[in-house]
Design a protein around this motif. Structure first.
Motif, PDB file in Angstrom:
ATOM      1  N   GLY A  51       0.817  -1.214   0.000  1.00  0.00           N
ATOM      2  CA  GLY A  51       0.000   0.000   0.000  1.00  0.00           C
ATOM      3  C   GLY A  51       0.845   1.255   0.000  1.00  0.00           C
ATOM      4  N   GLY A 110      -1.257  10.089  10.645  1.00  0.00           N
ATOM      5  CA  GLY A 110      -1.646   9.470   9.384  1.00  0.00           C
ATOM      6  C   GLY A 110      -3.098   9.779   9.041  1.00  0.00           C
ATOM      7  N   ALA A 111      -3.437   9.496   7.769  1.00  0.00           N
ATOM      8  CA  ALA A 111      -4.813   9.715   7.309  1.00  0.00           C
ATOM      9  C   ALA A 111      -5.780   8.797   8.043  1.00  0.00           C
ATOM     10  CB  ALA A 111      -4.896   9.475   5.813  1.00  0.00           C
ATOM     11  N   LYS A 112      -5.298   7.627   8.414  1.00  0.00           N
ATOM     12  CA  LYS A 112      -6.171   6.658   9.064  1.00  0.00           C
ATOM     13  C   LYS A 112      -6.717   7.227  10.373  1.00  0.00           C
ATOM     14  CE  LYS A 112      -5.268   2.043   8.182  1.00  0.00           C
ATOM     15  NZ  LYS A 112      -4.523   0.803   8.353  1.00  0.00           N
ATOM     16  N   LEU A 115      -9.278   9.874   9.714  1.00  0.00           N
ATOM     17  CA  LEU A 115     -10.585   9.289   9.396  1.00  0.00           C
ATOM     18  C   LEU A 115     -11.283   8.821  10.671  1.00  0.00           C
ATOM     19  CD1 LEU A 115      -9.454   7.321   6.239  1.00  0.00           C
ATOM     20  CD2 LEU A 115     -11.349   8.957   6.262  1.00  0.00           C
ATOM     21  N   TRP A 136     -11.779   1.300   0.009  1.00  0.00           N
ATOM     22  CA  TRP A 136     -10.627   0.918   0.831  1.00  0.00           C
ATOM     23  C   TRP A 136     -11.124   0.131   2.044  1.00  0.00           C
ATOM     24  CZ3 TRP A 136      -8.319   3.964   5.265  1.00  0.00           C
ATOM     25  CH2 TRP A 136      -7.106   3.391   5.680  1.00  0.00           C
ATOM     26  N   TYR A 139     -12.511   1.556   5.635  1.00  0.00           N
ATOM     27  CA  TYR A 139     -13.630   2.495   5.863  1.00  0.00           C
ATOM     28  C   TYR A 139     -14.780   1.895   6.688  1.00  0.00           C
ATOM     29  CZ  TYR A 139     -11.621   5.515   2.175  1.00  0.00           C
ATOM     30  OH  TYR A 139     -10.811   6.315   1.410  1.00  0.00           O
ATOM     31  N   ASN A 182     -13.569   9.101  -2.246  1.00  0.00           N
ATOM     32  CA  ASN A 182     -12.141   8.771  -2.291  1.00  0.00           C
ATOM     33  C   ASN A 182     -11.697   8.700  -3.747  1.00  0.00           C
ATOM     34  OD1 ASN A 182     -10.274   5.704  -2.020  1.00  0.00           O
ATOM     35  ND2 ASN A 182      -9.499   7.741  -1.631  1.00  0.00           N
ATOM     36  N   ASN A 186      -8.612   3.950  -3.873  1.00  0.00           N
ATOM     37  CA  ASN A 186      -8.021   2.675  -3.497  1.00  0.00           C
ATOM     38  C   ASN A 186      -9.211   1.743  -3.299  1.00  0.00           C
ATOM     39  OD1 ASN A 186      -6.768   0.518  -2.319  1.00  0.00           O
ATOM     40  ND2 ASN A 186      -5.967   1.617  -0.540  1.00  0.00           N
ATOM     41  N   ASP A 214     -11.481  11.600   1.191  1.00  0.00           N
ATOM     42  CA  ASP A 214     -10.140  11.055   1.423  1.00  0.00           C
ATOM     43  C   ASP A 214      -9.316  11.315   0.170  1.00  0.00           C
ATOM     44  OD1 ASP A 214      -7.862   9.557   1.752  1.00  0.00           O
ATOM     45  OD2 ASP A 214      -8.895   7.749   2.445  1.00  0.00           O
ATOM     46  N   ILE A 216      -5.906  11.258  -0.109  1.00  0.00           N
ATOM     47  CA  ILE A 216      -4.523  10.894   0.222  1.00  0.00           C
ATOM     48  C   ILE A 216      -3.660  10.673  -1.028  1.00  0.00           C
ATOM     49  CG2 ILE A 216      -5.003   8.394   0.448  1.00  0.00           C
ATOM     50  CD1 ILE A 216      -3.018   8.456   2.849  1.00  0.00           C
ATOM     51  N   ALA A 246      -2.478  13.224   3.841  1.00  0.00           N
ATOM     52  CA  ALA A 246      -1.305  12.771   4.590  1.00  0.00           C
ATOM     53  C   ALA A 246      -0.053  13.016   3.753  1.00  0.00           C
ATOM     54  CB  ALA A 246      -1.420  11.272   4.897  1.00  0.00           C
ATOM     55  N   SER A 248       1.932  10.559   3.748  1.00  0.00           N
ATOM     56  CA  SER A 248       2.296   9.143   3.613  1.00  0.00           C
ATOM     57  C   SER A 248       2.664   8.727   2.191  1.00  0.00           C
ATOM     58  CB  SER A 248       1.137   8.269   4.097  1.00  0.00           C
ATOM     59  OG  SER A 248       0.747   8.634   5.400  1.00  0.00           O
ATOM     60  N   LYS A 249       1.740   8.934   1.265  1.00  0.00           N
ATOM     61  CA  LYS A 249       1.934   8.352  -0.077  1.00  0.00           C
ATOM     62  C   LYS A 249       2.744   9.277  -0.978  1.00  0.00           C
ATOM     63  CE  LYS A 249      -1.419   5.370   1.216  1.00  0.00           C
ATOM     64  NZ  LYS A 249      -1.346   3.978   1.496  1.00  0.00           N
ATOM     65  N   ARG A 257       3.893   8.464   9.965  1.00  0.00           N
ATOM     66  CA  ARG A 257       2.568   8.622  10.543  1.00  0.00           C
ATOM     67  C   ARG A 257       2.153  10.084  10.703  1.00  0.00           C
ATOM     68  NH1 ARG A 257       0.683   5.915   8.520  1.00  0.00           N
ATOM     69  NH2 ARG A 257      -1.194   5.725   9.780  1.00  0.00           N
TER      70      ARG A 257
HETATM   71  C1  PLP Z   1      -7.388   5.445   0.566  1.00  0.00           C
HETATM   72  C2  PLP Z   1      -6.535   5.444   1.795  1.00  0.00           C
HETATM   73  N1  PLP Z   1      -6.856   6.258   2.801  1.00  0.00           N
HETATM   74  C3  PLP Z   1      -6.118   6.287   3.929  1.00  0.00           C
HETATM   75  C4  PLP Z   1      -5.017   5.480   4.087  1.00  0.00           C
HETATM   76  C5  PLP Z   1      -4.232   5.561   5.369  1.00  0.00           C
HETATM   77  O1  PLP Z   1      -3.129   6.384   5.220  1.00  0.00           O
HETATM   78  P1  PLP Z   1      -2.085   6.637   6.375  1.00  0.00           P
HETATM   79  O2  PLP Z   1      -0.991   5.651   6.198  1.00  0.00           O
HETATM   80  O3  PLP Z   1      -1.622   8.046   6.182  1.00  0.00           O
HETATM   81  O4  PLP Z   1      -2.787   6.467   7.681  1.00  0.00           O
HETATM   82  C6  PLP Z   1      -4.648   4.616   3.066  1.00  0.00           C
HETATM   83  C7  PLP Z   1      -3.492   3.726   3.241  1.00  0.00           C
HETATM   84  O5  PLP Z   1      -3.373   2.678   2.654  1.00  0.00           O
HETATM   85  C8  PLP Z   1      -5.432   4.598   1.880  1.00  0.00           C
HETATM   86  O6  PLP Z   1      -5.118   3.801   0.861  1.00  0.00           O
END
Ligand code: PLP
Length: 419
Positions: A51, A110-112, A115, A136, A139, A182, A186, A214, A216, A246, A248-249, A257
């Motif tokens: 991911g 992180g985005a998680k 959320l 994803w 969710y 989103n 994903n 979302d 991200i 985030a 992150s990606k 994080r």
């Molecule tokens: C669509 C989506 N949202 C949120 C996340 C979570 O991201 P983070 O690692 O910043 O918590 C991911 C991670 O795989 C993702 O694919």
């Protein structure tokens, strides 16, 4: 090689809450772990479950983190994040046309986690969250943990894995509170156009719903597709939207994080309070790292990375399209995943095992061809597998060859032989 006997199943006298018992481990993480275990045992597995883009963390982030440690920036920070980072995130978001003030931004782990806070701040028990499928995997669980109920909205079979406003309207009930969007998505990689997002957001306006968008993967958009930030569509939509993102990606910083939620100030304030009582704040060092990434000029480097991923995307689409029995789902123009429909392989066999599901396909592919992909059931894409094409080009080519050979080597069904 570890030859120790497996540990016996541990028993416990602790009775857990239903919310904990009902959360299954993530299928993505399980497949990734299985692939990594095989790799650790010396098996030449190519892991297409990841991911995250296979790039190193951008250099200015690492430098800023080292400096933060050297300077002793190692204490609690304000609960909403350090002011410089909140300001940098606002600038970063507003390049897409939004008008966020730093006070609208809460920095999270992180985005998680963003959320999680968003659902916790918005949902009362039984409130419904409409989630366009495929979605994803986390969710529905994030919504359920906050007391809500996920309501998947499925696209029509011929709609390129995109839902329509009418499908959303039909799914709205008196309990609907949130519309989750989103794009880039994903697991499918589809990118909704500005007009499509505007039409979906209109449903939220008509039914007084909050939108959680979302975003991200905003950087990873390819071909003719363009990224649209939902909160940039209109003031009316911005007033009911929480934007999630985030580092992150985009900056290859998944382990650091750092993410965020941006939205109207009263919600940002409530989320800050939630964070102050749970995490206090994200890591001070990681916040400095994120600030380093967001304030450096990385335009050229990020564009190189984007082009590199685009080349891998095109290679993957071509190889799968050229493999009879597989079909790419929708038009994957963003993120770094795509879905391959494997249902044409159902009924075909390998070494006396018959494929009856995408899970069978993924299991056999890993066992027989040493390629790991994620079956789509948990993404609400039961006949697809998710392929993450971020691995280096030589490994990707090799994986795609193995997939084509595996599918090409499947024996037809007994009925077909007879018939
Ligand atoms: C669509 C989506 N949202 C949120 C996340 C979570 O991201 P983070 O690692 O910043 O918590 C991911 C991670 O795989 C993702 O694919």
């Amino acid at each position: 090689m570890n030859t120790a006997a497996p540990a016996p199943e541990e028993t416990s006298r602790i009775r857990m809450a239903l919310r904990a018992e009902n959360v299954p481990p993530s299928a993505t993480a399980a497949l990734d772990a299985q692939a990594k275990t095989l790799i650790a045992l010396g098996v030449d597995v190519i892991n297409l479950t990841s991911g995250e883009p296979a790039f190193p963390t951008v250099e200015p982030a690492a430098q800023a983190a080292t400096q933060a440690i050297a300077e002793g920036f190692t204490r609690y920070t304000p609960a909403a994040g350090i002011p410089e980072l909140r300001a940098a995130v606002a600038v970063h978001l507003n390049r897409h046309g939004t008008t966020y003030e730093p006070s609208a931004v809460v920095v999270t782990a992180g985005a998680k986690q963003a959320l999680h806070y968003a659902f916790t701040a918005l949902l009362n028990p039984g409130d419904e969250v409409m989630i366009p499928a495929p979605y994803w995997v986390s969710y529905p669980h994030l919504a359920a943990l906050a007391g809500g109920t996920a309501v998947p909205v499925h696209p029509s079979p011929d709609a390129g894995l995109k839902v329509t406003p009418d499908q959303l309207r039909r799914a709205v009930t008196t309990r609907t509170r949130v519309l989750l969007l989103n794009s880039p998505a994903n697991p499918s990689g589809v990118v909704y156009s500005r007009a499509e997002l505007a039409a979906l957001a209109e449903v939220a306006v008509d039914h007084d719903l909050t939108i959680i968008s979302d975003e991200i993967c905003d950087h990873w958009v390819f071909g003719t597709a363009a990224f649209t930030s939902v909160a940039a569509l209109s003031e009316e939509i911005a007033a009911r939207t929480l934007t999630i993102g985030a580092v992150s990606k985009t900056y290859a910083m998944t382990g650091w994080r750092i993410g965020w939620v941006a939205g109207p100030t009263p919600v940002a304030r409530a989320i800050t309070a939630l964070q102050s009582h749970t995490a206090s704040a994200p890591s001070s060092i990681a916040q400095k790292a994120a600030l380093g990434a967001l304030t450096a000029d990385l335009t050229t480097e990020l564009e190189h990375r984007r082009q590199a991923l685009d080349a891998r995307r095109l290679t993957t689409i071509k190889a799968l399209t050229d493999t009879p029995g597989l079909e790419v789902g929708g038009i994957p123009e963003g993120a770094f995943f795509l879905l391959a429909d494997v249902s044409a392989t159902y009924g075909r066999t390998h070494a006396s095992r018959t494929i009856t599901s995408a899970a069978d396909f993924a299991e056999l592919l890993l066992a027989e061809a040493n390629v790991a992909v994620v079956p789509g059931a948990d993404f609400a894409a039961p006949h697809h597998v998710r392929i993450s094409y971020t691995v280096p080009p030589d490994r990707l080519e090799e994986a795609l060859t193995r997939i084509a050979d595996f599918v090409g080597g499947l024996a037809p069904t007994a009925e077909r032989v007879l018939g």
